[in-house]
Design an enzyme around this catalytic site. Structure first.
Site, PDB file in Angstrom:
ATOM      1  N   LYS A 112      41.834  40.604  35.521  1.00 48.77           N
ATOM      2  CA  LYS A 112      41.687  39.203  35.907  1.00 48.77           C
ATOM      3  C   LYS A 112      40.680  38.455  35.022  1.00 48.77           C
ATOM      4  O   LYS A 112      40.766  37.249  34.860  1.00 48.77           O
ATOM      5  CB  LYS A 112      41.261  39.092  37.375  1.00 48.77           C
ATOM      6  CG  LYS A 112      42.113  39.848  38.397  1.00 48.77           C
ATOM      7  CD  LYS A 112      43.501  39.297  38.525  1.00 48.77           C
ATOM      8  CE  LYS A 112      44.233  39.664  39.815  1.00 48.77           C
ATOM      9  NZ  LYS A 112      44.372  41.060  40.164  1.00 48.77           N
TER      10      LYS A 112
HETATM   11  C1  LIG Z   1      45.541  41.684  40.790  1.00 50.28           C
HETATM   12  C2  LIG Z   1      45.756  43.109  40.475  1.00 50.28           C
HETATM   13  C3  LIG Z   1      47.045  43.655  40.349  1.00 50.28           C
HETATM   14  C4  LIG Z   1      48.293  42.854  40.611  1.00 50.28           C
HETATM   15  O1  LIG Z   1      48.410  41.736  39.793  1.00 50.28           O
HETATM   16  P1  LIG Z   1      49.578  40.678  40.030  1.00 50.28           P
HETATM   17  O2  LIG Z   1      49.094  39.398  39.462  1.00 50.28           O
HETATM   18  O3  LIG Z   1      49.828  40.646  41.467  1.00 50.28           O
HETATM   19  O4  LIG Z   1      50.727  41.156  39.280  1.00 50.28           O
HETATM   20  C5  LIG Z   1      47.174  44.976  39.976  1.00 50.28           C
HETATM   21  N1  LIG Z   1      46.098  45.754  39.773  1.00 50.28           N
HETATM   22  C6  LIG Z   1      44.849  45.276  39.889  1.00 50.28           C
HETATM   23  C7  LIG Z   1      43.704  46.190  39.662  1.00 50.28           C
HETATM   24  C8  LIG Z   1      44.633  43.944  40.242  1.00 50.28           C
HETATM   25  O5  LIG Z   1      43.386  43.476  40.348  1.00 50.28           O
END
Ligand SMILES: *Cc1c(COP(=O)(O)O)cnc(C)c1O
Length: 458
Positions: A112
């Site tokens: 993120k």
């Molecule tokens: C947010 C997240 C996901 C999923 O991401 P999406 O945007 O829902 O595809 C997968 N793994 C981790 C560690 C995350 O923080």
């Protein structure tokens, strides 16, 4: 470049307006009116460029005239200068034609950070130019909140409210949000699931008077900017791959369908991806949908990959728009059914296309632990539980070239790692004192009106 809503009821906007608004007034999600495609020559020409240069090349196609080139370049440089790996998203070949792409070298140890760092700078530029402030509301299943807290803690034009599902994120994830004490940030612990948090966010956006009065914006992957920034690493991955003559599959641990939709975007732009493979935990609505053609919500069940404990995969609406022949009326119909009956059915043709481009598989909690152990024993790597799900899916595709997106650092989920391999993964230096800092968090009911009142009172 113009943007339209998946539900068709709003006027066209430019990138700047889309970034500020987050969600369209008709409840739909913004998408570009048309996609600029790239030739294979153009894509191959990226091979000797840095991550930052590739990011500039790709992102510029979507931002139009919003930023002068020099500003966009500088923002990209600043966003990634604190990453602990100079490649930003290194690709590890753990076996011939089998890769893991590490996306967790940013300040809060999850993918993120890659989008959030840049979005914070883009927003700051626009808010400063317009001389306005903004309220950002963000729902988190664990990692988005931490990334937003880090990215916005020194952003004086933004007031950030993070909604997390009470008791459903890991200790490390929560502490990354609650121990950063910044006057412009409030962490709200909601008595509900991630889907409840995300529904509150959508509810607040859909109260247009409220949204206008506080200049509401959002940084969940319902905001197009997230998708746009995330599609970059699909291109950098391709630039690293040695053998480009065999079909390449990306395996993406996904919940909200955001990260994998970014891969779909890269593919739509011309990147030669064979299949995009959805990797989920027991909350496998996307797998059920690809198997049956019916998108049907059931209860969220807690798992050991909490960032994917989601049943409403918001970004699926963007794919649905394409699958249903770019017809906003069809999308509206499906979304109305979803909110009234908890399900809708893809048309035959849409289902067929979905299956042609995507695959899906899921792993339960026990298999996730087994994979963490297997990868540790056989490859001497410690992977986080979300990555483990991707890895488990890759094992079922032995004959093809696969790239598993590694979405978080294992130290964010020490309890699960310990359960699997009886060892605690070390937290990187920067976070060493995370457990000794005090926390600041506000408990809230699962009620949009109360959250709204609270935001106004602040
Ligand atoms: C947010 C997240 C996901 C999923 O991401 P999406 O945007 O829902 O595809 C997968 N793994 C981790 C560690 C995350 O923080």
């Amino acid at each position: 470049m113009n943007y339209i809503s998946t539900r068709g009821n709003t006027k066209k906007l430019n990138f700047e307006e889309v970034l500020l608004k987050g969600l369209a007034d008709d409840g739909g999600l913004y998408i570009p009116e048309s996609i600029q495609t790239m030739s294979l020559d153009e894509i191959n020409s990226l091979s000797n460029k840095t991550y930052q240069e590739i990011a500039f090349h790709i992102i510029k196609k979507f931002t139009g005239k919003t930023f002068p080139d020099s500003v966009l370049k500088e923002m990209i440089f600043e966003s990634y200068k604190n990453f602990t790996n100079t490649l930003i998203a290194p690709l590890i070949e753990y076996e011939k034609d089998k890769y893991i792409m590490e996306l967790f070298h940013g300040p809060t140890l999850a993918f993120k950070d890659i989008a959030m760092q840049l979005i914070s700078r883009m927003l700051d530029f626009i808010l400063t130019k317009r001389d306005i402030d903004s309220t950002i509301i963000c729902a988190t299943s664990g990692d988005t909140g931490g990334a937003a807290v880090d990215a916005f803690s020194s952003n004086s034009r933004v007031k950030l409210f993070v909604l997390l599902p009470n008791g459903k994120v890991s200790d490390v994830q929560r502490r990354m949000m609650t121990t950063v004490k910044s006057k412009n940030i409030k962490i709200l612990s909601i008595d509900g699931t991630f889907d409840d948090c995300q529904n509150i966010v959508k509810n607040l956006f859909n109260d247009h008077d409220f949204a206008k009065s506080v200049n509401l914006s959002g940084v969940n992957s319902i905001n197009w900017a997230r998708i746009m920034v995330q599609c970059v690493y699909y291109f950098t991955a391709f630039s690293f791959i040695k053998n480009k003559d065999i079909p390449i599959n990306f395996i993406v641990p996904t919940g909200n369908f955001g990260d994998i939709y970014a891969g779909y975007l890269a593919q739509s732009m011309g990147l030669p991806i064979s299949k995009l493979i959805i990797a989920t935990n027991i909350n496998d609505i996307l797998k059920r949908c690809i198997d049956t053609g019916v998108y049907k919500i059931s209860d969220v069940m807690p798992s050991n990959s909490p960032s994917m404990d989601i049943q409403i995969s918001s970004n699926f609406e963007r794919l649905l728009f394409d699958l249903e022949g770019k017809d906003p009326l069809e999308v509206k119909k499906c979304m109305a059914l979803l909110s009234d009956c908890g399900k809708f059915e893809l048309s035959k043709n849409a289902h067929l296309q979905f299956k042609m481009m995507f695959d899906a598989d899921s792993l339960d909690t026990i298999d996730t632990l087994k994979i963490i152990k297997k990868v540790y024993v056989e490859y001497n790597m410690i992977i986080d539980p979300h990555t483990a799900i991707g890895f488990g899916v890759a094992l079922k595709k032995p004959k093809s070239s696969t790239i598993v997106l590694s979405t978080a650092h294992p130290a964010k989920f020490p309890e699960t790692i310990f359960e699997a391999i009886k060892q605690h993964p070390a937290l990187p230096e920067k976070h060493k004192n995370l457990h000794s800092l005090s926390e600041e968090i506000c408990s809230m009911p699962n009620n949009a009106q109360i959250i709204k009142d609270y935001i106004v009172s602040q």
